[in-house]
Design a protein around this motif. Sequence first.
Motif: not given
Length: 426
Positions: A76-80, A105-116
């Motif tokens: 996922v590109p930075e900033g998305v 919603q399993l994971y909220p729309v926002g800055p991505l924490d890849r591990t989470e």
Amino acid sequence: MITRNRLTTGVCIALATLAAGLGSVLPAAADEPLATPAPKVELVLDVSGSMRTRDIDGQSRMTAAKQAFNDVLDAVPEGVHLGIRTLGADYPGDDRKVGCKDTEQLYPVGPLDRTEAKTAVATLAPTGWTPIGPALLGAADDLEGGEATRRIVLITDGEDTCGPLDPCEVAREIAARGTHLVIDTLGLVPNAKIRQQLTCIAEATGGTYTAVQHKDDLSRRVKQLVDRAAEPVVTPVATEGADSCSAAPKLEPGLYTDRQEIGEHRWYRVDVLPGQELRASVSVAADRAVDNDYGILLRAVTEAGREIVRGSESGTGRTDVISSGLRYPKAETEDGDDGSGKPAAEAVCLQLSHAFSAPASVKRTPGLPVELTVDLVDGPDQASDVAAFGLGRGWWLLGVLVLTGLVAGLLTGWITRWRIAVWRTN
């Protein structure tokens, strides 16, 4: 949506030039780049019971989807701002009413924490129903707010099992909100009925449908769609066409949106200078149930009502969007100016008409969505340029080939006759 590569590039270059110019006159504190809204993407994953089927590279559909998600989350590109929503993930029972509400919603729309995000996906197991319509409505709500670009990517292996809420109608409802939210669909099963439904969902919002049967294809396609959300886009400007040429709004080069009711005509005006070429295209979307046979007509006319050029297209119900366009090169002129030393512009009126019809039970308002692209470019340099007459430069090549063939034929015939004459003499 309308093809707009040249327009998009031109607008982006213009914006970059403007920003550079402003940077030279503003205080140092203003030299920092302006913050642009982060694009929003929500991946909607089908976790219904049918995802247990083992037909993707020897794995279950769910396992292949999880592996693809891990690949996508890494890229996922930075900033998305990315989120994940599921459908059919929690309720295993037979109560249809309950099963058709099973989306969260399993994971909220926002800055991505890849591990989470990966941990959340790893917990999923094929469970219940396939409420595609409710899931799309939920995803649209998840992406509400702000001016950022929005994209939903739906991955499913089956058609919706929760009618009468038709997912295609849901997609049209989302498109009618005017939020420019795009839905892309990926189908894991090569089934004609599933393909028809997923294609309808995508086309209603200007998205794409892709059939995927391999994990690598799934990873690659989802990555492409997420990357596409991060690309700069031109935000359409809302306008309102008039009912006559004299009252038409003046449009500058750009991308515009409007609404046109069934049986209505829309007028717009563009000023074209000598030496410029007007290029205009329009798309009208059927965001509700309409009759199968329809068409659109885009005309360029003078203020006196004389038609200059027209473009038209017709359809038979196979697509929800129909487009057409036209080009008008205005010749250079040596005389005639507006008193300021500049050549006088010609007011060209664009008339948009369509031949959509619908049963009486179908709503008429708001009108059908319209997207209009206007561009002004330098016209052909010379009148002898065949492109100025609507012919492609390929005609030159065709003429050369015909002439070459003619000469080659004459030479071959002459040489053959000479050889025969020599043979008879000897």
